[in-house]
Design an enzyme around this catalytic site. Structure first.
Site, PDB file in Angstrom:
ATOM      1  N   GLY B 293       0.813  -1.205   0.000  1.00  0.00           N
ATOM      2  CA  GLY B 293       0.000   0.000   0.000  1.00  0.00           C
ATOM      3  C   GLY B 293       0.847   1.256   0.000  1.00  0.00           C
ATOM      4  O   GLY B 293       1.971   1.274  -0.497  1.00  0.00           O
ATOM      5  N   SER B 294       0.308   2.295   0.644  1.00  0.00           N
ATOM      6  CA  SER B 294       0.873   3.639   0.492  1.00  0.00           C
ATOM      7  C   SER B 294       2.315   3.799   0.958  1.00  0.00           C
ATOM      8  O   SER B 294       2.954   4.784   0.609  1.00  0.00           O
ATOM      9  CB  SER B 294       0.008   4.639   1.254  1.00  0.00           C
ATOM     10  OG  SER B 294      -1.303   4.563   0.792  1.00  0.00           O
TER      11      SER B 294
END
Lengths: 114, 584
Positions: B293-294
């Protein structure tokens, strides 16, 4: 003449034989003792080895923190509790009158302390 | 001498040939007899000479050995060596010398049933001392018509003492070495475990089988048991709070690449690995690969900055979602306006990251992530290493999704190594589980410029000060980092309810010493987080508490809050509610 020589030689042989046996038994005894010492050293080392493992087991961090919490009332330290010496404010000190020690006094103190 | 003219010789001493009665009688020897005697005398002489020579040689050798040479004679008697305890397997210790695995002599209890007088009574007394042995079973064993039967293998010293105290005839102890892990589940995934025959079956025990076997010198790992405990405890607390199915965490020395702590939850007891299920034995920190993810936006931003695709002053309009093929890429919390690069990073804008990655291009993204070691399996001592899932072929759509951490699954270990390179000045240091001497850097490879590394440190600090990672801020330790929340793949589509919440941080950001990663697997939102189960709410607090607790332990000087900004700042306009921030 030859009889005296024979006697001397016989005595010498006896003394040498006795000395030899004495040394031999002494060495045997010492070797036995050495073996026992080595064995006891090994036993101690094994005991130390086991105790080290037990020490490590008893020092489990979870156990220590639990003990510290229950018996000492301690909690983990946080960064804000750490202060550098430089950050402390200067203490206002009133200079007391200290007489400047003379060279003789310093030497006398040094001599006494020795 | 005999006169030469006589034909008969007279022996000097009379020979006692036939009569011998008269000593004065003379024996006259004729030619043949004389010849025989001559031969006999010569032979005797020869034999005597040979023997004399032999004795001379022996005598000379005797003198030589006893008086002249002493070369072969040891000056000191050889003593049995007792200076080192012989163990069949070396200890494993942490970086401070705390024993993590050792081999102890244990006693196994066996009986000779023929010597046991009253099996019933003995069984009753024995099962009183060893409650886990049922009395009836014991009695049956002791009544058997055999001369050997195992009663219990590998007793503890206390149990052995108890049994010894009973003083029952016919019971004996067999000494066997056993592998013992004093810290149990805390270090289970790193250390691994050894089987019944004391052969390593996983982790360090397996990887260093040759080194450990028959050695006495302990193997020092890079782990710090205290930090390992702190990390494990905080991860476990977060797991319980958010009812997660698992968690993983790592603490890496950013300078030397040493793994200071590596935790994977749930864990197992290495003394009884057979009773643990596969999920507990699975090392999420090195073997598990996840779409992060981020947190990947660290790499996207670092790449774009390092290649000059964008500058810190640039920005993008993120008001429009990006539509590619059948996908629509949106932001989690849309800002619907123009965002600067620092804002994209600290607000974790997917759209902005996609723009940055596209401006850098697919080949350079592939090359950059490859340089950081994210596209091939990590190099670490334990055999449990996960192979990253890399898209093949690497299309434009992959570039877009990878820019915000989807479509490329890597292990937490790869993650921390790469982030360490980003923050430590741009040098990739291979991670290791073995203790390295005094902060040395080995086989260093530059992956990005020192300038980019400095900008990234500032951006990560900013994300914690003002962005999604606020809950990771441990006062005084200048924490910087990035949150990540990734939906998990369920079959072929992403599940909205099952996600991975993570946070990767480093501290202190003016000169990072440690990189810390925390990952919670499938957390569920709770009331106090307003139902959120994102990296910022779940994983960031874990990292904060770990830093707060490990900072004082490792002697890291906390900074007073006002001296955070260094001397050489350059101003970067960051449109955060109208404020301008200074970059170091």
């Amino acid at each position: 003449m030859s009889r005296i020589a024979v006697l001397v030689w016989l005595t010498a042989i006896m003394v040498a034989a006795l000395g030899l046996f004495h040394v031999k038994y002494e060495v045997q005894r010492l070797e036995e003792e050495l073996g026992l010492e080595h064995q006891s050293i090994l036993e101690r080392q094994e005991a130390i080895h086991i105790l080290k493992a037990e020490w490590s087991y008893l020092n489990q961090p979870a156990r220590l923190s639990d003990l510290a919490r229950r018996h000492l009332g301690l909690a983990p330290m946080v960064g804000t509790q750490v202060v550098r010496l430089d950050d402390l404010p200067q203490r206002a000190v009133q200079k007391a009158e200290v007489p400047t020690p003379t060279l003789d006094a310093i030497l006398a103190r040094a001599r006494n302390s020795r | 001498m005999n006169p030469p003219d006589t034909t008969f010789v007279r022996t000097r001493r009379p020979l006692d040939l036939d009569t011998g009665s008269d000593p004065t009688s003379m024996v006259l020897l004729d030619g043949t007899i004389k010849q025989c005697l001559e031969i006999g005398r010569t032979r005797l002489l020869a034999a005597g000479l040979v023997f004399a020579m032999a004795f001379l040689v022996v005598g000379l050798r005797l003198v030589d050995v006893s008086l002249l040479t002493d070369g072969n004679e040891p000056r000191l008697a050889a003593a049995p060596r007792s200076n080192a305890l012989e163990t069949i397997r070396a200890d494993i210790v942490d970086r401070n010398g705390v024993v993590l695995a050792t081999t102890l002599p244990t006693a196994s209890l066996y009986a000779n049933p023929r010597q046991v007088l009253d099996p019933e009574a003995v069984a009753a007394r024995l099962s009183a001392a060893l409650p886990e042995l049922p009395g009836a079973e014991l009695a049956a064993k002791l009544a058997a018509e055999r001369s050997f039967v195992w009663l219990k293998r590998k007793l503890s010293p206390r149990q052995q003492h108890e049994v010894n105290r009973l003083g029952i005839p016919g019971l004996y102890f067999q000494h066997e070495p056993d592998r013992v892990y004093p810290h149990g589940a805390l270090t289970a995934h790193v250390i691994g475990f050894a089987g019944m025959d004391n052969r390593g079956l996983s982790g360090i025990e397996q990887a260093f089988e040759e080194r450990l076997r028959g050695a006495t010198r302990p193997l020092a790992l890079s782990l710090d048991l205290r930090v390992q405990h702190v990390l494990t405890e905080e991860l476990a607390a977060a797991m319980a709070t958010f009812r997660a199915i698992g968690a993983a965490g790592l603490v890496l020395d950013a300078e030397s690449g040493e793994v200071v702590a590596m935790a994977s939850l749930p864990s197992f007891d290495p003394a009884r690995p057979g009773e643990a299920d596969d999920d507990a034995r699975f090392n999420r920190a090195s073997l598990g690969v996840y779409e992060m993810g981020s947190v990947f936006k660290i790499f996207t931003t670092a790449m774009a900055l390092d290649q000059g695709a964008v500058g810190l002053q640039d920005g993008y309009d993120v008001s429009q979602p990006i539509r590619v093929a059948s996908y629509t890429i949106r932001d989690f919390k849309p800002k619907n306006r123009w965002l600067s690069v620092p804002e994209i990073f600290i607000y974790s804008s997917n759209i902005g990251s996609v723009h940055m990655a596209m401006d850098s291009g697919t080949p350079s993204q592939k090359a950059f992530l490859g340089k950081l070691g994210l596209t091939r399996a990590a190099q670490i001592e334990v055999p449990e290493v996960g192979q990253p899932m890399v898209p093949s072929p690497w299309r434009e759509i992959n570039t877009m999704t990878i820019s915000y951490g989807h479509g490329l699954a890597v292990s937490p270990l790869q993650m921390v190594s790469a982030v360490a390179a980003v923050v430590n000045g741009g040098q990739l240091v291979p991670a290791t589980l073995l203790k390295r001497g005094g902060g040395e850097r080995v086989v260093v490879r530059r992956v990005l410029s020192a300038r980019t590394s400095r900008d990234m440190r500032w951006l990560m600090r900013l994300a914690v000060q003002n962005g999604t990672g606020r809950l990771a801020d441990a006062p005084g330790y200048l924490v910087g980092g990035k949150t990540g929340t990734a939906d998990k793949l369920r079959g072929r589509r992403y599940a909205r309810s099952a996600r991975i919440a993570s946070f990767i941080g480093a501290f202190p950001m003016d000169r990072p010493r440690y990189v810390i990663f925390a990952m919670i697997d499938e957390p569920k939102g709770i009331e106090s987080t307003h139902g959120y189960a994102t990296g910022g709410w779940v994983a960031a607090p874990v990292v904060r508490r770990v830093i707060e607790r490990m900072g004082p332990l490792l002697g890291i000087q906390p900074k007073a809050l006002d001296e955070e900004e260094g001397a050489d700042r350059h101003l970067v306009p960051v449109n955060l509610k109208g404020t301008v921030f200074a970059a170091n």
